[in-house]
Design an enzyme around this catalytic site. Structure first.
Site, PDB file in Angstrom:
ATOM      1  CE  LYS A  95     -12.575   1.934   1.026  1.00 41.74           C
ATOM      2  NZ  LYS A  95     -12.776   2.812   2.126  1.00 41.74           N
ATOM      3  CD  GLU A 119      -3.148   0.753   1.942  1.00 41.83           C
ATOM      4  OE1 GLU A 119      -4.396  -0.396   1.973  1.00 41.83           O
ATOM      5  OE2 GLU A 119      -3.133   0.912   3.461  1.00 41.83           O
TER       6      GLU A 119
END
Lengths: 443, 443
Positions: free
Chosen positions: B419, B284
């Site tokens: 999302k 990440e």
């Protein structure tokens, strides 16, 4: 027949349809060479016809053995590594309850012989102290270091605990038909035993007793598993363009465009070990001669919050295959909440799975937009039958892919390298020269 | 002070010593920019000084909260995802017994809110039916979909089961200091709560209450964990050349030579989730702007029998970092056997760990010989203190590596993509335009 589906339409954003189309003849030739038995590694093609060849008597024998073992024990330790571990674990974890190891169940399966962790064995022996346990030991040779150590430890404990006669009834061996340490021992001690066929490699052995017996011991339906494999075999061998050739052609086309990592993704934590099984299947079959697609697994949405960033915006070298399960077994609705502080009321009354499905679709779209080609495998439900279909689909696609890349998909010469060093370091008889050489090197 | 060690000597078969040496000034500049707070993403540098800043009072508060929760419950469900999940899980799995979920223990920890599996929640609710359970809910905003769904389900169940007053005593919230859904709720309901600092990103938050409280609830020593981090901080920040700059320089040198996958390997199954934590940390932080090293995990010797072939002989694009634990907690000797059918008597009387260590050394040599550069991190023992050292080592090395590659190591813009699609598909209020667009696209 209802069956799993394969969809590679999203790949066409990355490879022209014609480019994949041009690979179909190659994929079909590869399939034909498997069917004709004239591919590389053709002494290990037994898996192709396994589903058809297993007889009802063999299945019954395994079911009865499982029943007998279950009646004598509350825990069965399944000892095996690699192909003698992952297939059984994949099915058991997919079909068992998420908390089966926490709560009460009439049988617990514990895996061993798949690592050499000293604390693992200490804790295992300790755990088994007050349990009625049995052993299912799986090893072609009976001398592979990891399972052999585990079996020595557990057999000694079991014999001390219940006596040699009762231990003999609680140990089942899956091994070579004629030769090897475990065959000899099983015959000597009168263990019930099953055979690992000579022409089936470890990673293709889930539909032999290697996979089937532990799955039966765990209480799952091995007939449905085999039935699924039979169905997929029929579907794939009777038509040239089929899910397996499609998958092989699509991933090969992408690989040749420079995508050298394949992510296999699930949206259901129960599929975790099916992905681990797939990693061995493809990694060990394709990863040789400095060739191969690196196989990696991700459990979504969990890993969207860890590997998600990298997949979305890291180097564009990944392709992704999603395994989707259409229908959950159970129903849970999202409750309404008057205060709605978490702003989740727009989901109230929806099933949890509806959200999961939109996460899945949303992820696939996002990854394609971000530059990650996407393929999709859909299972109608997570049942033994569809898992059987899935296994055969992946096995066949793997054989085809391996043939297309020019390697022998059915050997694994590289696995010996660490073992040879380990034996030399441990001064195993027969390794005297290697021992001297490695000690000299380390100085 | 005894401490973890980093050894990159085997890398020199692949990159000239001078090539790494030339990167040290770059690594040191990156470290300096972290210390000076003038790197990219410098509003998220709180983790650098966290270990020093945690006070004894804060630790005591967490310990007492954990004790109170333990006294009221037999199971605590820890709800969180990503950085609000992996750190705690990594420490708990590393320090707990391998079979802690099978046998008796005075506290069970179950994780939730890290997936959207409908069957997972059905089975969880079912499992909790007859248990005295509590909830530790971790969310900065309180509106992240996965944990918010889990918390709705479990809070409703708990309140029905024990009443709202008692539920309020069994729920602990870890969230923002001032704003957000969970903060509001915690204040309204009088939940005991802890704060997620604003300047610490999720993947760097294991040494905040996000990681520390669940670890304390599980019964492990959070003071030792923090102590370890303090030690490593001192070691790394007080000298320019230190394990973190060495690791960052070595892996960056390899990456620039074309190695674009890093395997983090353990030889102890308890480290599995430490590797998962590491995958998020590095993946990440580095995986953006089409840059980054793909982080993958392997548990050896288990995965030597699945991914081993690929690593040994597949495409030469992998570097490997091994985490080694010098001393096991317990002792198990390999028994002798008169028949010696398994030919294992050359190991009789040796500890299991001796075999494991030779497997480790043999693997490292084999992989280097096969073309996989190898780095080694050694922990004297698998204790909270050394895990604390390991965490800080990896966090600092990650910050340095990210700065060296030119990205902002402390953001994760790509995580929003799925999302946004999911919210559009679920017609979340505020996503009306996006909903229309995505529906049109799907037609």
């Amino acid at each position: 027949m209802n069956s799993i589906k394969f969809d590679y339409s999203s790949v066409c954003n990355f490879v022209k349809k014609e480019e994949i189309g041009m690979l179909f003849p190659e994929a079909e030739r590869a399939l034909q060479s498997l069917k004709d038995g004239n591919c590389k590694g053709n002494d290990f093609l037994g898996w192709l016809d396994l589903p058809e060849q297993i007889t009802v008597e063999e299945l019954k024998d395994m079911e009865e053995t499982a029943r007998a073992l279950r009646s004598r024990t509350e825990v069965v330790v399944v000892i095996g590594i690699g192909g003698s571990y992952l297939g059984a674990r994949a099915v058991i974890e997919a079909l068992a309850g998420s908390f089966h190891n926490f709560g009460k169940a009439d049988m617990k399966i514990i895996f061993a012989g798949h690592n050499i962790g000293e604390d693992y064995y200490y804790e295992l022996l300790n755990y088994l102290e007050d349990k009625e346990f049995g052993i299912c030991v799986i090893s072609k040779s009976g001398t592979t270091t990891e399972p052999a150590i585990a079996f020595r430890l557990l057999k000694e404990m079991l014999e001390k605990k219940v006596g040699r006669t009762e231990a003999g009834k609680r140990i089942v061996a899956i091994t070579d038909a004629h030769k090897g340490a475990l065959r000899t021992l099983a015959d000597q001690e009168g263990y019930k035993s099953f055979i690992i066929p000579d022409n089936v490699g470890g990673r293709f052995s889930v539909l032999t007793p290697v996979g089937l017996l532990p799955i039966a011991i765990a209480g799952f339906d091995i007939r449905a598993l085999v039935k699924g494999a039979v169905e997929m075999r029929k579907l794939c061998l009777e038509q040239e363009i089929n899910p397996a050739t499609e998958y092989a052609a699509a991933r090969t086309a992408l690989h040749r465009k420079g995508y050298n990592i394949e992510l296999l993704a699930d949206f259901n934590p129960k599929l975790h070990y099916i992905i681990e099984w797939w990693k061995q299947l493809f990694g060990e079959s394709e990863g040789k001669d400095h060739k191969g697609i690196f196989p990696a697994g991700v459990d979504f949405t969990t890993d969207l919050h860890s590997m998600g960033q990298f997949i979305q915006q890291g180097p564009r070298m990944m392709m992704e295959t999603v395994i989707s399960v259409e229908k959950p077994h159970h129903r849970v609705d999202i409750p309404a909440d008057d205060a709605n502080l978490d702003k989740l009321n727009f989901l109230a009354g929806k099933r949890v799975d509806e959200v999961n499905k939109m996460a899945e679709l949303g992820t696939r779209l996002a990854h394609v937009d971000g530059g990650v080609p996407n393929m999709l495998v859909t299972l109608p439900e997570l049942t033994a039958e569809y898992i059987g279909q899935l296994f055969y689909f992946f096995e066949l696609a793997c054989g085809i892919s391996g043939c297309m890349s020019g390697v022998n998909p059915f050997d694994q010469p590289g696995v010996e390298a660490y073992k040879n060093n380990m034996f030399a370091l441990l001064e195993k008889p027969g390794y005297e020269e290697a021992s001297k050489a490695i000690q000299k090197r380390l100085k």
